[in-house]
Design a protein around this motif. Structure first.
Motif, mmCIF file in Angstrom:
data_model
loop_
_atom_site.group_PDB
_atom_site.id
_atom_site.type_symbol
_atom_site.label_atom_id
_atom_site.label_comp_id
_atom_site.label_asym_id
_atom_site.label_seq_id
_atom_site.Cartn_x
_atom_site.Cartn_y
_atom_site.Cartn_z
ATOM 1 N N ALA A 1 -26.613 -50.134 24.589
ATOM 2 C CA ALA A 1 -26.735 -50.226 23.131
ATOM 3 C C ALA A 1 -26.748 -51.721 22.518
ATOM 4 C CB ALA A 1 -25.338 -49.705 22.555
ATOM 5 N N GLN A 2 -26.370 -52.594 23.276
ATOM 6 C CA GLN A 2 -26.465 -53.993 23.069
ATOM 7 C C GLN A 2 -27.935 -54.505 23.149
ATOM 8 O OE1 GLN A 2 -23.551 -56.129 25.394
ATOM 9 N NE2 GLN A 2 -21.630 -54.961 24.478
ATOM 10 N N LEU A 3 -28.509 -54.030 24.374
ATOM 11 C CA LEU A 3 -29.717 -54.287 24.586
ATOM 12 C C LEU A 3 -30.770 -53.907 23.587
ATOM 13 C CD1 LEU A 3 -30.043 -53.964 28.580
ATOM 14 C CD2 LEU A 3 -29.945 -56.210 27.145
ATOM 15 N N PHE B 1 -30.321 -56.074 20.541
ATOM 16 C CA PHE B 1 -31.221 -57.333 20.577
ATOM 17 C C PHE B 1 -32.738 -56.978 20.426
ATOM 18 C CE2 PHE B 1 -33.468 -59.441 24.022
ATOM 19 C CZ PHE B 1 -33.469 -60.514 23.393
ATOM 20 N N ALA B 2 -33.298 -56.153 21.202
ATOM 21 C CA ALA B 2 -34.664 -55.851 21.211
ATOM 22 C C ALA B 2 -35.251 -55.347 19.783
ATOM 23 C CB ALA B 2 -35.112 -54.870 22.139
ATOM 24 N N ALA B 3 -34.470 -54.647 19.059
ATOM 25 C CA ALA B 3 -35.022 -54.052 17.575
ATOM 26 C C ALA B 3 -34.855 -55.394 16.664
ATOM 27 C CB ALA B 3 -33.783 -52.959 17.351
ATOM 28 N N ALA B 4 -33.897 -56.420 17.055
ATOM 29 C CA ALA B 4 -33.830 -57.588 16.052
ATOM 30 C C ALA B 4 -35.111 -58.295 16.336
ATOM 31 C CB ALA B 4 -32.477 -58.247 16.429
ATOM 32 N N VAL B 5 -35.456 -58.313 17.423
ATOM 33 C CA VAL B 5 -36.605 -59.412 17.677
ATOM 34 C C VAL B 5 -37.791 -58.456 17.153
ATOM 35 C CG1 VAL B 5 -38.056 -60.305 19.503
ATOM 36 C CG2 VAL B 5 -35.554 -60.170 19.678
ATOM 37 N N GLU C 1 -31.115 -56.505 9.787
ATOM 38 C CA GLU C 1 -31.219 -55.367 8.406
ATOM 39 C C GLU C 1 -32.253 -54.238 8.875
ATOM 40 O OE1 GLU C 1 -31.308 -58.498 7.639
ATOM 41 O OE2 GLU C 1 -29.942 -59.118 6.502
ATOM 42 N N ALA C 2 -33.212 -54.571 9.570
ATOM 43 C CA ALA C 2 -34.336 -53.554 9.759
ATOM 44 C C ALA C 2 -34.124 -53.020 11.321
ATOM 45 C CB ALA C 2 -35.742 -54.383 9.857
ATOM 46 N N ALA C 3 -33.474 -53.915 12.052
ATOM 47 C CA ALA C 3 -32.910 -53.284 13.248
ATOM 48 C C ALA C 3 -31.930 -52.203 13.146
ATOM 49 C CB ALA C 3 -32.309 -54.306 14.014
ATOM 50 N N ALA C 4 -30.946 -52.686 12.125
ATOM 51 C CA ALA C 4 -30.093 -51.415 11.756
ATOM 52 C C ALA C 4 -30.521 -50.136 11.370
ATOM 53 C CB ALA C 4 -28.947 -52.211 10.666
ATOM 54 N N GLY C 5 -31.544 -50.269 10.505
ATOM 55 C CA GLY C 5 -32.363 -49.278 9.856
ATOM 56 C C GLY C 5 -33.015 -48.337 11.025
ATOM 57 N N ALA D 1 -23.148 -54.153 12.826
ATOM 58 C CA ALA D 1 -22.961 -53.482 14.186
ATOM 59 C C ALA D 1 -24.044 -54.327 14.841
ATOM 60 C CB ALA D 1 -23.005 -51.925 13.951
ATOM 61 N N VAL D 2 -25.032 -54.340 14.450
ATOM 62 C CA VAL D 2 -26.147 -54.907 15.304
ATOM 63 C C VAL D 2 -25.730 -56.169 15.483
ATOM 64 C CG1 VAL D 2 -28.553 -55.748 15.154
ATOM 65 C CG2 VAL D 2 -28.057 -53.477 14.112
ATOM 66 N N SER D 3 -25.362 -57.108 14.537
ATOM 67 C CA SER D 3 -24.927 -58.530 14.649
ATOM 68 C C SER D 3 -23.728 -58.408 15.858
ATOM 69 C CB SER D 3 -24.424 -59.030 13.386
ATOM 70 O OG SER D 3 -23.929 -60.303 13.593
ATOM 71 N N GLN D 4 -22.871 -57.752 15.616
ATOM 72 C CA GLN D 4 -21.855 -57.609 16.607
ATOM 73 C C GLN D 4 -22.207 -57.558 18.153
ATOM 74 O OE1 GLN D 4 -18.592 -58.702 16.319
ATOM 75 N NE2 GLN D 4 -18.663 -58.513 18.570
ATOM 76 N N ARG D 5 -23.191 -56.382 18.257
ATOM 77 C CA ARG D 5 -23.547 -56.029 19.820
ATOM 78 C C ARG D 5 -24.507 -57.232 20.213
ATOM 79 N NH1 ARG D 5 -25.905 -49.932 18.463
ATOM 80 N NH2 ARG D 5 -24.009 -48.946 17.836
ATOM 81 N N VAL D 6 -25.359 -57.882 19.517
ATOM 82 C CA VAL D 6 -25.931 -58.954 19.997
ATOM 83 C C VAL D 6 -25.278 -60.122 20.192
ATOM 84 C CG1 VAL D 6 -27.766 -60.879 19.446
ATOM 85 C CG2 VAL D 6 -28.253 -58.506 18.689
ATOM 86 N N LYS D 7 -23.961 -60.524 19.548
ATOM 87 C CA LYS D 7 -23.149 -61.663 19.751
ATOM 88 C C LYS D 7 -22.381 -61.311 21.231
ATOM 89 C CE LYS D 7 -19.104 -64.012 17.880
ATOM 90 N NZ LYS D 7 -18.080 -63.846 16.771
ATOM 91 N N THR D 8 -21.973 -59.820 21.536
ATOM 92 C CA THR D 8 -21.349 -59.517 22.426
ATOM 93 C C THR D 8 -22.183 -59.862 23.564
ATOM 94 O OG1 THR D 8 -19.850 -58.056 21.082
ATOM 95 C CG2 THR D 8 -20.126 -57.777 23.659
ATOM 96 N N LEU D 9 -23.499 -59.341 23.519
ATOM 97 C CA LEU D 9 -24.431 -59.604 24.593
ATOM 98 C C LEU D 9 -24.441 -60.913 25.014
ATOM 99 C CD1 LEU D 9 -26.599 -58.094 26.331
ATOM 100 C CD2 LEU D 9 -28.221 -58.398 24.563
ATOM 101 N N GLU D 10 -24.683 -61.907 23.908
ATOM 102 C CA GLU D 10 -24.869 -63.244 24.266
ATOM 103 C C GLU D 10 -23.716 -63.932 24.879
ATOM 104 O OE1 GLU D 10 -27.711 -65.046 20.806
ATOM 105 O OE2 GLU D 10 -25.589 -64.492 20.260
ATOM 106 N N GLU D 11 -22.583 -63.363 24.443
ATOM 107 C CA GLU D 11 -21.227 -63.750 25.121
ATOM 108 C C GLU D 11 -21.502 -63.204 26.660
ATOM 109 O OE1 GLU D 11 -18.153 -62.077 22.972
ATOM 110 O OE2 GLU D 11 -18.298 -63.746 21.128
ATOM 111 N N ARG D 12 -21.740 -62.317 27.009
ATOM 112 C CA ARG D 12 -21.740 -61.510 28.334
ATOM 113 C C ARG D 12 -22.582 -62.322 29.198
ATOM 114 N NH1 ARG D 12 -19.537 -57.833 31.138
ATOM 115 N NH2 ARG D 12 -20.739 -56.312 32.640
ATOM 116 N N VAL D 13 -23.657 -62.778 28.733
ATOM 117 C CA VAL D 13 -24.726 -63.509 29.604
ATOM 118 C C VAL D 13 -24.551 -65.080 29.390
ATOM 119 C CG1 VAL D 13 -26.558 -61.664 29.268
ATOM 120 C CG2 VAL D 13 -26.569 -63.403 27.907
#
Length: 298
Positions: free
Chosen positions: A6-8, A11-15, A21-25, A33-45
């Motif tokens: 879900a985090q990946l 991230f891909a949708a945002a790019v 906003e468009a990724a969320a749609g 939720a999109v922002s938090q998922r990307v932030k969590t992914l960045e923290e993980r890697v």
């Protein structure tokens, strides 16, 4: 380390869309939720993956991860389709392809129909100059590209398609007005010229075949292959047009060549990710067939 799908996907949708906003749609979740998922992914890697700019862009680390995500998504879509596990667009493989406008207007489109019919593929066509299209492969934003770059992008394979010949054309009246004294550095420096966009170097490449001087002719910027030929025929400027596109206008006398019999050849290549995929193999074959069946340079 296992990465959260879900985090990946966020991230891909945002790019892909250039914004949270468009990724969320696309993902049917909230922007936060999109922002938090990307932030969590960045923290993980342990690395920043996105530049929070407008549009959102992947960092160097993000580009490497994006290529992995795009490949994994494509293989998953193909597997689901082959299994018949889901129906509709969610199972349809989605391909982003970079192609230059002249190829799109002349020979490329017939390559898509058999792939759409056989694999149910959905296409996102990105128009980019052939001298710059490979960059989108490097960024992970495209699965394949028609490009003038002969060197394979890392993680990709390259196949030479052949040569597109370009002709410098203008109307007979334009020829008489601006080039009555000959096509040379002096006349080319003042005759209005067509360019596709700021990246279009074809006209300047043609100029360099005639003169060693640095000249900057007046320019019309026109981001359309067919409009190039139309405006040249109207006597507004001269420009480089694919030979296959210009042939009928030359036959009828609507346009003439600045230097008859001296085309500017551009060699095109097909670059695609190294995926062991029936879809990508079929697409490569369809692209080669479409180019071979066209009348480029004939």
């Amino acid at each position: 380390m296992r990465l959260d799908t879900a985090q990946l996907a966020a991230f891909a949708a945002a790019v892909h869309h250039g914004s949270f906003e468009a990724a969320a749609g696309e993902l049917h979740v909230t922007r936060s939720a999109v922002s938090q998922r990307v932030k969590t992914l960045e923290e993980r890697v342990g690395q920043v993956l996105l530049r929070r700019s407008t549009p959102v862009e992947a960092t160097a680390a993000g580009e490497a991860l994006l290529r992995y995500v795009q490949q994994a998504q494509l293989l998953e879509q193909q597997a689901l389709k082959q299994m018949g596990a889901t129906a509709g667009s969610e199972a349809a493989p989605k391909l982003s392809i970079v192609v230059n406008a002249d190829s799109l207007s002349t020979w490329f489109l017939p390559a898509l129909a058999p792939i759409s019919e056989r694999h149910g593929a959905l296409f996102n066509l990105i128009v980019e100059d052939q001298d710059h299209s490979a960059e989108l492969l490097r960024q992970g934003r495209a699965h394949a590209a028609v490009t003038a770059e002969p060197q394979a992008v890392q993680g990709c394979r390259v196949q030479t398609l052949g040569t597109m010949n370009y002709l410098a054309v203008c109307s007979p009246a334009f020829m008489q007005r601006w080039f009555a004294g000959g096509v040379n550095a002096d006349s080319l420096a003042v005759a209005p010229m067509l360019v596709f966009n700021a990246k279009d170097d074809l006209q300047h490449r043609y100029l360099r075949t005639i003169t060693r001087r640095r000249i900057a002719p007046p320019q019309h910027r026109v981001p359309s292959s067919t409009a190039f030929l139309d405006l040249a025929g109207m006597g507004m400027a001269w420009g480089m047009v694919p030979e296959a596109m210009a042939r009928e206008a030359l036959r009828t006398g609507r346009v003439v060549e600045l230097q008859p019999g001296q085309p500017l050849p551009v060699t095109l290549h097909w670059q695609t990710w190294k995926l062991q995929s029936e879809l990508m193999r079929d697409l490569a074959a369809a692209v080669r067939q479409a180019f071979g069946a066209s009348d480029q340079g004939r």
